[in-house]
Scaffold this motif. Structure first.
Motif, PDB file in Angstrom:
ATOM      1  N   UNK A  58     -11.036  -2.557 -18.650  1.00  0.00           N
ATOM      2  CA  UNK A  58     -11.837  -2.801 -17.629  1.00  0.00           C
ATOM      3  C   UNK A  58     -11.625  -1.708 -16.391  1.00  0.00           C
ATOM      4  N   UNK A  59     -10.522  -2.748 -15.853  1.00  0.00           N
ATOM      5  CA  UNK A  59     -10.011  -2.000 -14.473  1.00  0.00           C
ATOM      6  C   UNK A  59      -9.647  -0.569 -14.790  1.00  0.00           C
ATOM      7  N   UNK A  60      -9.049   0.230 -15.861  1.00  0.00           N
ATOM      8  CA  UNK A  60      -8.775   1.242 -16.391  1.00  0.00           C
ATOM      9  C   UNK A  60     -10.137   2.465 -15.932  1.00  0.00           C
ATOM     10  N   UNK A  61     -11.064   2.007 -16.063  1.00  0.00           N
ATOM     11  CA  UNK A  61     -12.067   2.032 -16.830  1.00  0.00           C
ATOM     12  C   UNK A  61     -12.995   3.122 -15.686  1.00  0.00           C
ATOM     13  N   UNK A  62     -12.335   1.604 -14.659  1.00  0.00           N
ATOM     14  CA  UNK A  62     -13.110   2.410 -12.982  1.00  0.00           C
ATOM     15  C   UNK A  62     -12.494   3.464 -12.279  1.00  0.00           C
ATOM     16  N   UNK A  63     -11.200   3.404 -12.742  1.00  0.00           N
ATOM     17  CA  UNK A  63     -10.187   4.135 -11.721  1.00  0.00           C
ATOM     18  C   UNK A  63     -11.161   5.053 -11.159  1.00  0.00           C
ATOM     19  N   UNK A  64     -11.805   6.372 -12.595  1.00  0.00           N
ATOM     20  CA  UNK A  64     -12.297   7.237 -11.298  1.00  0.00           C
ATOM     21  C   UNK A  64     -13.131   7.052 -10.126  1.00  0.00           C
ATOM     22  N   UNK A  65     -13.632   5.542 -10.475  1.00  0.00           N
ATOM     23  CA  UNK A  65     -14.993   6.065  -9.304  1.00  0.00           C
ATOM     24  C   UNK A  65     -13.879   6.104  -7.411  1.00  0.00           C
ATOM     25  N   UNK A  66     -14.551   6.719  -6.569  1.00  0.00           N
ATOM     26  CA  UNK A  66     -13.806   6.762  -5.472  1.00  0.00           C
ATOM     27  C   UNK A  66     -14.410   4.926  -4.388  1.00  0.00           C
ATOM     28  N   UNK A  67     -13.492   5.147  -3.454  1.00  0.00           N
ATOM     29  CA  UNK A  67     -13.307   3.951  -2.925  1.00  0.00           C
ATOM     30  C   UNK A  67     -14.453   3.604  -2.310  1.00  0.00           C
ATOM     31  N   UNK A 111     -11.742   0.045   4.985  1.00  0.00           N
ATOM     32  CA  UNK A 111      -9.832   0.866   4.402  1.00  0.00           C
ATOM     33  C   UNK A 111      -9.990   2.157   4.683  1.00  0.00           C
ATOM     34  N   UNK A 112      -9.104   3.050   4.528  1.00  0.00           N
ATOM     35  CA  UNK A 112      -8.826   4.248   4.055  1.00  0.00           C
ATOM     36  C   UNK A 112      -9.018   4.269   2.902  1.00  0.00           C
ATOM     37  N   UNK A 113      -9.639   5.437   1.983  1.00  0.00           N
ATOM     38  CA  UNK A 113      -8.662   5.239   0.310  1.00  0.00           C
ATOM     39  C   UNK A 113      -7.418   5.591  -0.036  1.00  0.00           C
ATOM     40  N   UNK A 114      -6.931   5.237   0.961  1.00  0.00           N
ATOM     41  CA  UNK A 114      -4.812   5.536   0.595  1.00  0.00           C
ATOM     42  C   UNK A 114      -5.004   3.837   0.213  1.00  0.00           C
ATOM     43  N   UNK A 115      -5.404   3.177   0.963  1.00  0.00           N
ATOM     44  CA  UNK A 115      -5.446   1.780   0.884  1.00  0.00           C
ATOM     45  C   UNK A 115      -5.841   1.093  -0.506  1.00  0.00           C
ATOM     46  N   UNK A 116      -6.583   1.792  -0.783  1.00  0.00           N
ATOM     47  CA  UNK A 116      -7.736   0.938  -2.254  1.00  0.00           C
ATOM     48  C   UNK A 116      -6.681   1.040  -3.146  1.00  0.00           C
ATOM     49  N   UNK A 117      -5.514   2.294  -2.706  1.00  0.00           N
ATOM     50  CA  UNK A 117      -3.828   2.089  -3.860  1.00  0.00           C
ATOM     51  C   UNK A 117      -3.828   1.083  -3.941  1.00  0.00           C
ATOM     52  N   UNK A 118      -3.354   0.549  -3.055  1.00  0.00           N
ATOM     53  CA  UNK A 118      -1.822  -0.136  -2.257  1.00  0.00           C
ATOM     54  C   UNK A 118      -2.217  -1.292  -3.599  1.00  0.00           C
ATOM     55  N   UNK A 119      -0.779  -1.308  -4.375  1.00  0.00           N
ATOM     56  CA  UNK A 119      -0.574  -2.299  -5.708  1.00  0.00           C
ATOM     57  C   UNK A 119      -0.945  -3.949  -4.795  1.00  0.00           C
ATOM     58  N   UNK A 120      -1.173  -4.181  -5.715  1.00  0.00           N
ATOM     59  CA  UNK A 120      -1.317  -6.495  -5.187  1.00  0.00           C
ATOM     60  C   UNK A 120       0.029  -6.714  -6.268  1.00  0.00           C
ATOM     61  N   UNK A 121      -0.421  -8.502  -5.790  1.00  0.00           N
ATOM     62  CA  UNK A 121       0.249  -8.538  -6.520  1.00  0.00           C
ATOM     63  C   UNK A 121       0.784  -8.960  -8.856  1.00  0.00           C
ATOM     64  N   UNK A 122      -0.441  -8.640  -8.631  1.00  0.00           N
ATOM     65  CA  UNK A 122      -0.658  -8.551  -9.681  1.00  0.00           C
ATOM     66  C   UNK A 122      -0.271  -7.272 -10.348  1.00  0.00           C
ATOM     67  N   UNK A 123       0.836  -6.672 -11.366  1.00  0.00           N
ATOM     68  CA  UNK A 123       1.316  -5.658 -12.418  1.00  0.00           C
ATOM     69  C   UNK A 123       0.245  -5.012 -12.957  1.00  0.00           C
TER      70      UNK A 123
END
Length: 274
Positions: free
Chosen positions: A80-89, A22-34
């Motif tokens: 926990x999810x927010x804390x990991x958002x600085x990682x590259x895909x 997946x390209x990096x942009x795809x990792x940022x796509x929203x999922x059904x979880x708000x």
């Protein structure tokens, strides 16, 4: 345990195949979880894989750390999810692969009856591995929905169905409700056409349909109205409305989107919780 670990490994490989390349942009796509993107689903699995390895190899250390985590309340998962958002895909993908490999190695050395701590009740090692497979499949569904991928259901759904049925009392208890006294019969058709059943034959309360629909319901990835499940009896309906196969606080489920989309559609609501 050998069969369970092999099936968890296969479920892992399937999810890895979805996110591989997946390209990096795809990792940022929203999922059904708000509020959760694809990356958050994967970081969630990786973080809890690391925790699972500790639970399997050093139960006392896990118990000591568990209190601090649970004291954070319901916000802990999102934090926990927010804390990991600085990682590259790329780093996130590597984390998932390494964390899962370590947990699989730890599980392979356990006897099925060994008791392990977790964030809900302690479980046997067999149930523990089943729960990790269920989590992988459920979060993998969120990823697939975000990417517009329709996954081919496999016989591994029997594990998700099993934990979904066994978790029925927990779904009531976590909401402060007494588990129902009336038995419920579950009759499912697995992807290969074989049958999977639980509960007494002839019970007045019945849940019947495909294993896919049932599993989507109990992991709260589809609303009951968006499945083709047949639900008979007041007790069965009450369970179907709150069923959750996972530990933790009551899940909020998903909003209904339209009858019968779960067989092939990928529509979902961003306002629906995980």
């Amino acid at each position: 345990m050998g069969e369970l670990v092999a099936d968890l490994r296969a479920e892992t490989e399937e999810l890895d195949g979805v996110i591989r390349g997946l390209d990096p942009a795809a990792w940022e796509l929203p999922t059904p979880a708000e509020g959760w993107a694809v990356r958050d689903q994967i970081s969630h699995l990786a973080w809890f894989d690391d925790a699972a390895t500790v639970a399997a190899t050093d139960p006392e250390a896990f118990r000591a750390a568990r209190h601090a985590f649970l004291d954070q309340g319901e916000s802990a998962i999102d934090e926990l999810a927010a804390a990991s958002r600085g990682l590259t895909s790329a780093l996130l993908h590597d984390w998932f692969r390494v964390a899962r490999a370590r947990s699989l190695e730890a599980f392979a050395g356990l006897a099925s009856a060994t008791r392990l701590p977790w964030y809900g009740p302690d479980m046997s090692a067999a149930s523990f591995v089943t729960a990790r497979l269920m989590e992988t499949w459920a979060h993998g569904q969120d990823v697939a929905d975000a990417l517009g991928v329709v996954r081919i259901p496999t016989a591994r759904l029997r594990h998700v169905a099993n934990i979904g049925v066994r978790a029925m009392p927990y779904g009531f208890a976590v909401r402060g409700l007494a588990p129902p006294a009336d038995p419920i019969r579950v009759e499912l058709t697995l992807p290969d056409g074989s049958s999977w059943t639980a509960g007494p034959i002839g019970a007045a309360n019945l849940v019947k349909g495909t294993a896919l629909d049932f599993c989507l319901l109990v992991v709260q990835r589809r609303h009951l109205d968006d499945t083709f499940l047949e639900v008979r009896g007041e007790t069965a309906r009450a369970w179907a409305d709150i069923a959750q196969a996972f530990a933790g606080p009551p899940g909020r489920g998903r909003r209904p989107l339209g009858s019968g989309i779960s067989q092939g559609g990928t529509r979902w609501s961003r306002s629906s919780p995980s």
